[in-house]
Design a protein around this motif. Structure first.
Motif, PDB file in Angstrom:
ATOM      1  N   ILE A 465       0.808  -1.131   0.276  1.00 29.76           N
ATOM      2  CA  ILE A 465       0.298   0.230  -0.443  1.00 29.76           C
ATOM      3  C   ILE A 465       0.869   1.049   0.365  1.00 29.76           C
ATOM      4  O   ILE A 465       0.782   2.580  -0.818  1.00 29.76           O
ATOM      5  CB  ILE A 465      -0.617   0.438   0.772  1.00 29.76           C
ATOM      6  N   SER A 466       2.005   1.035   1.422  1.00 29.63           N
ATOM      7  CA  SER A 466       2.440   1.989   0.537  1.00 29.63           C
ATOM      8  C   SER A 466       3.728   3.225  -0.426  1.00 29.63           C
ATOM      9  O   SER A 466       3.495   4.116  -0.721  1.00 29.63           O
ATOM     10  CB  SER A 466       3.947   2.619   2.565  1.00 29.63           C
ATOM     11  N   THR A 468       2.312   1.872  -3.141  1.00 32.23           N
ATOM     12  CA  THR A 468       1.795   2.130  -4.401  1.00 32.23           C
ATOM     13  C   THR A 468       1.166   3.316  -4.248  1.00 32.23           C
ATOM     14  O   THR A 468       0.813   4.393  -4.778  1.00 32.23           O
ATOM     15  CB  THR A 468       0.496   1.129  -4.924  1.00 32.23           C
ATOM     16  N   LEU A 469       0.956   4.371  -3.304  1.00 30.95           N
ATOM     17  CA  LEU A 469       0.969   5.694  -2.879  1.00 30.95           C
ATOM     18  C   LEU A 469       2.318   6.572  -3.249  1.00 30.95           C
ATOM     19  O   LEU A 469       1.298   7.779  -3.803  1.00 30.95           O
ATOM     20  CB  LEU A 469       0.192   5.954  -1.046  1.00 30.95           C
TER      21      LEU A 469
END
Length: 867
Positions: A465-466, A468-469
C-alpha cells in the motif's frame, strides 16, 4: 630724592585694583564651593534644581538634577554621575517618577528622611525611615559614589545608596541575595526596565549569578556556558563582586592580583547585557572588557529543550537525534524558544533504546547528583537504561572525554529531566542521549545498547500500500510539472529553474534577466520570484526596528535612513529605508536588490532580504558591528586599533572582493562608488564591500561603457569617468588605489591640503615616491608595527592603480598577484591623475553605508551630461 605724586597715585590705584580682584576671587570661590564644592547636605542647605550639586571630596562623583541625554521634554531626575564623565549616571533617586519642571528640591525633610520634592511639596523619592529629628542628620557623598545618611550623634549609617542600587554596581558594594541591579527602560529612560542581575546561589567553589528578563532566567553563570564551573566570570568581575573582604573565601579558585578597581563598574543595560567596564585614563573613555550574554547561545535555554545551539551555523538551533521542533512554524521565523520534543517515547520495551553520542557538546547542569557507584562508562549507561526517567548520561573517566567538574577525576552524571542549554563546540564533552532505536534506523552507531532481535516484521500488505501511494504521488507531481512548464515562458522558466544546457547560455540569460529587472519601473509578482533573497513582511521589519525608532537609527544618507534591527530569532540586521523625499533611490534600490542577490563572496556585504509595500522600499543587510573603514583609519584614537598586519589584510580583502566583481562572479560588475566609507568591517575586522546602488553590469567580454549620468564621490573617481562619463573595471581600480593610499597614510585624498607638498594625497604620495621618501607617507602609528617591504609594495601598487591612462593601470587579477607575491618585480608607476576641482551640483551619496553614522561624509556628485 624728589617726591613724585603721579607714582604714588599709580601705586595706590594698582593696590586698590589688586585688593578688589582678591575680594572677587574669594567671593567667587565661596559661591563655587556653595554650588559645586560641598559634599554634605543638612536640614538648612538642600540641593535645588538650579545647577547646585554635591561633589565628593576627591572630585570623583557628583550628585544633582539631570535630564537623560537625548530627551527633549523637561524630565528631571536626581542622580549620581562621574565627575569626569557626566554622561555616565550610576544611581537615580526618582527613577520611576520624573519631575516635570526645574523647581525640584533634594534634601532632608522635616521628618528626617532624604526626599525629592517639587514646588508643591509632592514627594517623588523618600528613604522611608522612621521619623526623627532632621537637625541630627547629615547626607554625605563619598568618593566611592555612595550617598550616605548619617546620624550625627551616634555616627551610624541610617541609609546608603549602595544598599539600593539602580543599574550599576560600583566597587565597595556588596552583592548579596537582597540586592539586584535593574536596567533602565531604555537609554533615555531610567525607569525600571525588563532586566535584573542578582546573586542566585552560593556554592563551595563560588557563587552563581543570573540575569532575569522579567520573571524568566535570561542568562546564568555556569549553566548558560556549561555546568563544569560556576566561575565563568573574568577574574576582574569576580574580584569586583567579591566585596574585597570575602574574596579569599568565595573565589579561592581564582587568581586575582591586588590592584585598585576604583575605575571599574558593572552595568545591567537596557538590552539585557551585563557589562564590565574599565576607565582608560589615556583615552578618557570607558572600555568594555566583558559582556554576557555574548551571543544567542549564551542566552539561557535559547534553543529550548532537546535542541543544540551553535552561533556559527546559519541555523543557530538544531534538534538532537530522535527529536523534532515543537512548533515548526516558529522555527521558520527564528523563534526557537519552544524547543524540540521526542518523535517517539523511550523506555517502551526492555532493551528498545540505544544511546546516541553528541560529540563536542556542552549541556546545562543535571537535576541530580553524580552516581558515584559507576566506575565505568558501561556501568553509567546501565544505570541510565535501568531508569525510565533518565534522558542522557555523561561519564568522566579521568581522560578529559567528558569533564564535569574540576574537583573530581571521574563520575557518572544522570539527567532525569529534559535536556536544556545544549551547546556545540566543546571538545571536553561527550554526552550520550537516550533514543528509541528505530528513530536512527535501528543502527548502533556507537556500539552501545543492542536493538532486540525479536522485533516485529512489518506486514507485506502495508509495504504494498505504501509503495503504491508513493508511486501515485510521484506520477501526479510529474504530470503537474509538465503542465506548469507548458504554460510559462520557456526561456525565463529554464533560467529560473536552473536549466542544464550550455553554461554560456545560462550565463547570458541570467545577465539578460538581471538587466530586465533593473530596467523595470516597478517589481511585479513574477519579478519578486526571480530574486534570490527573501521577501520580508512590513510587520516583521517594524517589530525589528521598534517602528523605526530614533534609538535604533544608525545613520542617514542620500538613499534614506539606516536602522539597526533585531529579527525574531535574535539575528541583528541593518535596515536601509528608501526615503520618499530622495531625489534618487528607486534605481539604486533595484540595483541593490537584483545585483547583490546574485553576488556571494566573503568580502561583499550580504543582503538578507527586502520589502516593498506601497511607497516603502526597504533592504535588510547583515549587521556590521565595527561600522565603516573610514571611522577607524581617519581617527587618531581608533586608528591605533588597526596595526599594519590588519590593514594589509584589509587591503587584500578589498582586492579579492573587487576581483570577484570584475571576473569571478556570474555578472561582470563595476562598482562605481568604491571608497573607505563603503568598506564595512565585521567583528573580526574583515572588510566587506557595500553600497551597490551605483553599480553597473558590463556584459560579456565588455570592459567599459559610458553613461549620461555621472555619479560618484569626489576624490575616488577616475578622470575618464568624472570628465567624459566613461566607466570600466579600470575605474574601480583607480578608486582602489586611492583607498590603499588612504589606508597606509591615515589621510583623506580630498581633505589633504599641504601647499608646500601637494594639493591632494595622490600628489603628495607621488612626490615622496619620486624623492625616494615613500615611508614618510606612512601613518605614524604604524611605523613600529609595519613591514617596510610590504608597505613599499602597497604604495607601489596604489600608485600603479591611480595612473591617469586606464590602459596603464593593472587589472585586479594582477593587483592580487602583486600584493600576495613574495618576489614579484613591480613596474615603476607613472604620474597619477589629478582631477581638477570644478563647480559641480552636488547631491548626497546614492546610499549610505549601514554603519556610516559616525563617519565623515564625502561629497558625492552627479553631472547631467557626459559622452
Amino acid at each position: 630724592m624728589s617726591f613724585n605724586p603721579m607714582i604714588c597715585n599709580s601705586h595706590t590705584i594698582n593696590y586698590h585694583l589688586l585688593l578688589f580682584l582678591l575680594v572677587v576671587q574669594i567671593i567667587g570661590s565661596l559661591l563655587l564651593q556653595h554650588c559645586e564644592g560641598r559634599e554634605t547636605i543638612t536640614i538648612d542647605n538642600e540641593i535645588r534644581d538650579d545647577n547646585e550639586t554635591l561633589v565628593s571630596a576627591g572630585e570623583r562623583f557628583r550628585l544633582g538634577f539631570f535630564t537623560p541625554e537625548g530627551v527633549h521634554n523637561k524630565e528631571r531626575f536626581v542622580g549620581i554621575w562621574y565627575y569626569r564623565d557626566p554622561k555616565t549616571v550610576v544611581w537615580v533617586a526618582n527613577r520611576n517618577k520624573n519631575l516635570s519642571d526645574s523647581f525640584g528640591v533634594f534634601g532632608i525633610a522635616d521628618d528626617g528622611n532624604l526626599k525629592v520634592l517639587d514646588r508643591n511639596k509632592i514627594t517623588y523619592f523618600s528613604t522611608d525611615l522612621e521619623s526623627s529629628s532632621a537637625s541630627n542628620r547629615t547626607v554625605k557623598l563619598f568618593d566611592s559614589g555612595n550617598l550616605v545618611l548619617i546620624d550625627n550623634q551616634s555616627g551610624s549609617v541610617l541609609w546608603q545608596s549602595f544598599d539600593h542600587p539602580t543599574d550599576t554596581f560600583l566597587p565597595g558594594m556588596k552583592m548579596d541575595d537582597k540586592k539586584k541591579l535593574t536596567s533602565w527602560k531604555s537609554a533615555k529612560d531610567p525607569g525600571r526596565g525588563n532586566f535584573t542581575f542578582e546573586l542566585d546561589e552560593e556554592l563551595s567553589n563560588g557563587p552563581i549569578y543570573l540575569t532575569r528578563k522579567r520573571t524568566t532566567t535570561y542568562w546564568k553563570s555556569g549553566d548558560s556556558g556549561g555546568f563544569d564551573s560556576p566561575n565563568e566570570l573574568p577574574s576582574g568581575v569576580a574580584y569586583l563582586l567579591s566585596n574585597f573582604s570575602t574574596k579569599s573565601k568565595r573565589y579561592k579558585n581564582l587568581i586575582v592580583t591586588e590592584r585598585s578597581y576604583n575605575n571599574t563598574r558593572l552595568l545591567m543595560n537596557s538590552s539585557g547585557e551585563i557589562q564590565y567596564f574599565n576607565w582608560s585614563n589615556g583615552n578618557n573613555l570607558w572600555s568594555l572588557i566583558w559582556s554576557e550574554p555574548r551571543d544567542n547561545c549564551s542566552v539561557y535555554n535559547f534553543c529550548g529543550k532537546f535542541a543544540s545551539c551553535n552561533s556559527q551555523n546559519s541555523t543557530v538551533c538544531n534538534c538532537v537525534a530522535g527529536c523534532e521542533p515543537v512548533s515548526p512554524e516558529n522555527w521558520v521565523t527564528g523563534d526557537f524558544e519552544s524547543g524540540c520534543t521526542r518523535k517517539s517515547p523511550t523506555c517502551n520495551k526492555e532493551g528498545s533504546d540505544i544511546f546516541h553520542n553528541l560529540m563536542l557538546m556542552k549541556v546545562g547542569k543535571p537535576d541530580s547528583q553524580s552516581y558515584d557507584a559507576a566506575d565505568s562508562d558501561e556501568a553509567c549507561r546501565k544505570e541510565c537504561l535501568d531508569n525510565c526517567h533518565c534522558q542522557a548520561y555523561l561519564y568522566n573517566g579521568g581522560n578529559d572525554t567528558g569533564r564535569v567538574s574540576d574537583n573530581s577525576t571521574h563520575g557518572c552524571w544522570i539527567w532525569n529531566t529534559d535536556l536544556i542549554n545544549l551547546q556545540e563546540g566543546y571538545p571536553d564533552y561527550n554526552l550520550s542521549i537516550r533514543v528509541a532505536a528505530f528513530e536512527i534506523g535501528g543502527g548502533n552507531p556507537n556500539n552501545q545498547s543492542k536493538v532486540p532481535q525479536n522485533s516485529e516484521t512489518v506486514p507485506l500488505k502495508s509495504v504494498i500500500i505504501s509503495t503504491t501511494l508513493i508511486f501515485l504521488i510521484l506520477l501526479l507531481c510529474s504530470f503537474s510539472y509538465v503542465v506548469y512548464r507548458r504554460k510559462t515562458a520557456a526561456k525565463r522558466r529554464e533560467t529560473r529553474e536552473g536549466m542544464r544546457g550550455n553554461p554560456l547560455t545560462h550565463l547570458h540569460d541570467s545577465e539578460r534577466q538581471v538587466r530586465e529587472l533593473i530596467g523595470t519601473s516597478h517589481f511585479k509578482d513574477d519579478d519578486k520570484e526571480a530574486i534570490d533573497v527573501p521577501f520580508f513582511d512590513m510587520e516583521i521589519i517594524l517589530a525589528a526596528t521598534n517602528n523605526f525608532s530614533d534609538e535604533n537609527k544608525l545613520g542617514q544618507g542620500g538613499f534614506g535612513p539606516v536602522y539597526k534591527g533585531m529579527l525574531p530569532g535574535g539575528q541583528e540586521v541593518a535596515v536601509k529605508r528608501l526615503s520618499i523625499y530622495s531625489g534618487q533611490g528607486l534605481e539604486e534600490f533595484k540595483n541593490e536588490v537584483v545585483l547583490i542577490a546574485k553576488l556571494q563572496h566573503r568580502n561583499l556585504v550580504r543582503l538578507l532580504g527586502y520589502c516593498i509595500k506601497a511607497e516603502e522600499k526597504i533592504l535588510l543587510y547583515e549587521y556590521m558591528r565595527n561600522r565603516s573603514l573610514d571611522a577607524f583609519i581617519f581617527d587618531q584614537t581608533l586608528g591605533m586599533l588597526l596595526g599594519w598586519e590588519k590593514r594589509f589584510d584589509i587591503i587584500l580583502g578589498i582586492a579579492r572582493g573587487l576581483l570577484y566583481l570584475h571576473q569571478d562572479s556570474r555578472l561582470r560588475i563595476v562598482h562605481r562608488d568604491l571608497k573607505t566609507s563603503n568598506i564595512l568591517l565585521d567583528e573580526e575586522m574583515n572588510p566587506k564591500i557595500s553600497d551597490f546602488g551605483l553599480a553597473r553590469i558590463v556584459g560579456g567580454k565588455e570592459t567599459e561603457a559610458n553613461t549620461n549620468r555621472v555619479v560618484g564621490t569626489y576624490g575616488y573617481m577616475s578622470p575618464e569617468y568624472a570628465l567624459d562619463g566613461l566607466f570600466s573595471i579600470k575605474s574601480d581600480v583607480f578608486s582602489f588605489g586611492v583607498v590603499v593610499l588612504e589606508i597606509i597614510s591615515g589621510k583623506r585624498n580630498t581633505g589633504f591640503y599641504n601647499s608646500k607638498e601637494a594639493t591632494n594625497l595622490l600628489g603628495y604620495a607621488w612626490r615622496l615616491w619620486k624623492e625616494e621618501r615613500a615611508m614618510d607617507l606612512v601613518d605614524q602609528t604604524l611605523l613600529e608595527s609595519c613591514s617596510r617591504s610590504e608597505v613599499l609594495k602597497c604604495i607601489n601598487v596604489g600608485l600603479l592603480c591611480v595612473q591617469e591612462d586606464p590602459s596603464d593601470r593593472p587589472t585586479m587579477t594582477n593587483v592580487v598577484l602583486m600584493l600576495g607575491g613574495e618576489t614579484a618585480t613591480l613596474l615603476n608607476p607613472k604620474q597619477p591623475a589629478f582631477v581638477a576641482r570644478k563647480r559641480l551640483s552636488s547631491t548626497p551619496s546614492s546610499s549610505s553605508s549601514k554603519q556610516e553614522a559616525q563617519s565623515h561624509n564625502e561629497l558625492t556628485f552627479s553631472l547631467g551630461e557626459g559622452r
